[in-house]
Design an enzyme around this catalytic site. Structure first.
Site, PDB file in Angstrom:
ATOM      1  N   SER A   1       0.877  -1.247  -0.037  1.00 15.55           N
ATOM      2  CA  SER A   1       0.029   0.011   0.052  1.00 15.55           C
ATOM      3  C   SER A   1       0.789   1.291  -0.002  1.00 15.55           C
ATOM      4  O   SER A   1       0.481   2.300  -0.390  1.00 15.55           O
ATOM      5  CB  SER A   1      -0.969   0.078   1.366  1.00 15.55           C
ATOM      6  OG  SER A   1      -2.217  -0.720   1.086  1.00 15.55           O
TER       7      SER A   1
ATOM      8  N   LYS B   1       0.677   3.479  -2.964  1.00 14.76           N
ATOM      9  CA  LYS B   1      -0.240   4.374  -3.189  1.00 14.76           C
ATOM     10  C   LYS B   1      -0.100   5.769  -3.330  1.00 14.76           C
ATOM     11  O   LYS B   1      -0.643   6.545  -3.933  1.00 14.76           O
ATOM     12  CB  LYS B   1      -1.570   4.114  -2.188  1.00 14.76           C
ATOM     13  CG  LYS B   1      -2.348   2.812  -2.213  1.00 14.76           C
ATOM     14  CD  LYS B   1      -3.205   2.468  -1.261  1.00 14.76           C
ATOM     15  CE  LYS B   1      -3.798   1.087  -1.433  1.00 14.76           C
ATOM     16  NZ  LYS B   1      -4.511   0.612   0.215  1.00 14.76           N
TER      17      LYS B   1
ATOM     18  N   TYR C   1      -2.523  -2.020 -10.731  1.00 17.51           N
ATOM     19  CA  TYR C   1      -2.804  -1.911  -9.206  1.00 17.51           C
ATOM     20  C   TYR C   1      -1.863  -2.954  -8.506  1.00 17.51           C
ATOM     21  O   TYR C   1      -1.060  -2.827  -7.508  1.00 17.51           O
ATOM     22  CB  TYR C   1      -3.873  -1.677  -8.589  1.00 17.51           C
ATOM     23  CG  TYR C   1      -4.148  -1.890  -7.233  1.00 17.51           C
ATOM     24  CD1 TYR C   1      -3.720  -0.681  -6.377  1.00 17.51           C
ATOM     25  CD2 TYR C   1      -4.585  -2.925  -6.540  1.00 17.51           C
ATOM     26  CE1 TYR C   1      -3.899  -0.879  -5.079  1.00 17.51           C
ATOM     27  CE2 TYR C   1      -4.783  -3.188  -5.252  1.00 17.51           C
ATOM     28  CZ  TYR C   1      -4.332  -1.927  -4.515  1.00 17.51           C
ATOM     29  OH  TYR C   1      -4.291  -2.186  -2.903  1.00 17.51           O
TER      30      TYR C   1
ATOM     31  N   TYR D   1      -4.773   4.177   7.624  1.00 16.95           N
ATOM     32  CA  TYR D   1      -6.077   3.708   7.569  1.00 16.95           C
ATOM     33  C   TYR D   1      -6.967   4.032   8.903  1.00 16.95           C
ATOM     34  O   TYR D   1      -7.024   5.343   9.261  1.00 16.95           O
ATOM     35  CB  TYR D   1      -5.997   1.969   7.444  1.00 16.95           C
ATOM     36  CG  TYR D   1      -5.513   1.661   6.454  1.00 16.95           C
ATOM     37  CD1 TYR D   1      -5.765   2.092   5.065  1.00 16.95           C
ATOM     38  CD2 TYR D   1      -3.929   1.262   6.412  1.00 16.95           C
ATOM     39  CE1 TYR D   1      -4.922   1.847   3.913  1.00 16.95           C
ATOM     40  CE2 TYR D   1      -3.458   0.771   5.398  1.00 16.95           C
ATOM     41  CZ  TYR D   1      -3.789   1.280   4.175  1.00 16.95           C
ATOM     42  OH  TYR D   1      -2.959   0.998   2.832  1.00 16.95           O
TER      43      TYR D   1
ATOM     44  N   VAL E   1       1.096  -3.692   4.153  1.00 15.68           N
ATOM     45  CA  VAL E   1       0.773  -5.298   4.705  1.00 15.68           C
ATOM     46  C   VAL E   1       2.076  -6.065   4.659  1.00 15.68           C
ATOM     47  O   VAL E   1       2.112  -7.145   5.361  1.00 15.68           O
ATOM     48  CB  VAL E   1      -0.475  -5.910   4.051  1.00 15.68           C
ATOM     49  CG1 VAL E   1      -1.597  -5.288   4.713  1.00 15.68           C
ATOM     50  CG2 VAL E   1      -0.561  -6.020   2.491  1.00 15.68           C
TER      51      VAL E   1
HETATM   52  O1  DON Z   1      -4.858  -4.406  -2.187  1.00 17.38           O
HETATM   53  C1  DON Z   1      -4.232  -5.096  -1.397  1.00 17.38           C
HETATM   54  O2  DON Z   1      -4.856  -5.706  -0.707  1.00 17.38           O
HETATM   55  C2  DON Z   1      -2.680  -4.993  -1.128  1.00 17.38           C
HETATM   56  N1  DON Z   1      -2.082  -5.227  -2.550  1.00 17.38           N
HETATM   57  C3  DON Z   1      -2.281  -3.730  -0.264  1.00 17.38           C
HETATM   58  C4  DON Z   1      -2.953  -3.720   1.145  1.00 17.38           C
HETATM   59  C5  DON Z   1      -2.062  -2.908   1.921  1.00 17.38           C
HETATM   60  O3  DON Z   1      -0.711  -2.838   1.905  1.00 17.38           O
HETATM   61  C6  DON Z   1      -2.763  -2.427   2.981  1.00 17.38           C
HETATM   62  N2  DON Z   1      -1.991  -1.793   3.827  1.00 17.38           N
HETATM   63  N3  DON Z   1      -1.876  -1.829   4.969  1.00 17.38           N
END
Ligand code: DON
Length: 328
Positions: free
Chosen positions: A64, A67, A190, A242, A260
């Site tokens: 994430s 982003k 993405y 978040y 994550v």
């Molecule tokens: O879209 C997703 O679930 C992952 N590619 C990225 C999520 C993420 O890193 C959320 N962060 N805490």
């Protein structure tokens, strides 16, 4: 002689190395292979000084955190007005993968840091075709890191085959007219952007580039137009952590973004970029050790942007005068 700030980081590292709270993400099956002991801290100043400790060369996928940078690129590609029309800037208080706010009444996803908003943002990256779009993204990431970066194909495929929730969101957004018909292309882009491999040092250089108004302090190359730094840092501040963003702003008070796989990046404007890598996550999906290290750094060096009268403006000065007392 070791710089006092380097000693400070080494003490922090030792203090939190044995903290085993949290769990490694497993909803993307490839991520479950991470070693929960991995831990590193890196700090890069806007004048190019580097202080770091731990597993600095360990690669992990940016997830994430990407982003933030995709948002900067979409702003450059489409301009602020179009972006604001397509993706909001309101924090949600919901988990990063929440689908509940996408309905007939919501004209756009809430913000570019939650998955729905990030997919919509990435769908706005320009390019004649999918290859040109990922190549443009990779080039942008290279300007931030100052070195070559690549997509981890097993992680990309792992998320591509299991990312049904993101796929559902993208289809729902298409249904509501929030994204165009190239749904699979946007999703692949993405998933690829989330699967770019970096290490903790890279993240700190990327953070320092944002702190340095868009210029990489190591290479001197511009990665993003100064015009959009304020926009990027604003959404990081309000939405980057978040449904922990409020508490983070209260306690730590620095624009930041987590991912994550365990990366956490924080930007002290005009001063430093901070990065922590540790894959043990709390229930919000934020790195447990990452949060603790940032809390300590913020408290000790008064980095909170509302920590008046000192504020974060004197950190760089403290570092150069070597007046960074060492006890954690
Ligand atoms: O879209 C997703 O679930 C992952 N590619 C990225 C999520 C993420 O890193 C959320 N962060 N805490």
């Amino acid at each position: 002689m070791t710089h006092p700030f380097q000693s400070f980081l080494e003490e922090l590292y030792l203090k939190y190395r044995d903290l085993k709270d949290g769990t490694v993400a497993s909803y993307i099956p490839e991520l479950a292979k991470a070693d929960s002991n991995w831990f590193s801290i890196s700090v890069v100043t806007v004048d190019g000084k580097v202080f770091e400790v731990g597993d600095l060369s360990q690669l992990f996928t940016i997830q994430s955190i990407s982003k933030v940078f995709a948002y900067g690129m979409a702003l450059e590609d489409r301009g602020r007005d179009t972006l604001l029309q397509k993706v909001g800037v309101e924090p949600t208080g919901d988990p990063f993968n929440s689908i509940i706010r996408l309905d007939e009444n919501s004209k756009r996803p809430d913000n570019p840091m939650v998955n729905a908003g990030a997919i919509a943002t990435t769908s706005l990256i320009k390019g004649q075709n999918a290859t040109e779009r990922i190549n443009r993204l990779l080039e942008m990431f290279r300007n931030y890191t100052g070195r070559d970066v690549f997509v981890d194909v097993p992680v990309f495929m792992s998320e591509r085959t299991t990312g049904h929730r993101n796929r559902a969101m993208a289809h729902l957004m298409y249904h509501f007219g929030m994204i165009d018909e190239k749904i699979d292309e946007a999703l692949d882009l993405y998933f690829q952007q989330c699967s770019i491999l970096v290490n903790c040092h890279d993240l700190a250089v990327m953070a320092a580039t944002l702190a340095n108004k868009g210029i990489n302090p190591i290479t001197g190359d511009r990665a993003v137009s100064v015009e959009y730094i304020r926009d990027i840092l604003s959404v990081m501040y309000t939405c980057g952590m978040y449904n922990y963003a409020g508490r983070w702003s209260y306690d730590v008070g620095i624009p930041a973004k987590s991912g994550v796989s365990g990366g956490l990046l924080a930007v002290v404007p005009n001063q430093v970029g901070i990065a922590i890598f540790s894959p043990l996550l709390d229930t919000h999906g934020n790195s447990v050790r990452g949060i603790r290290v940032c809390e300590e750094l913020s408290r000790h060096f008064q980095l909170h942007i509302f920590d008046l009268p000192m504020g974060c403006t004197q950190f760089l000065q403290k570092l150069s005068s070597k007046d960074s007392s060492t006890s954690v």
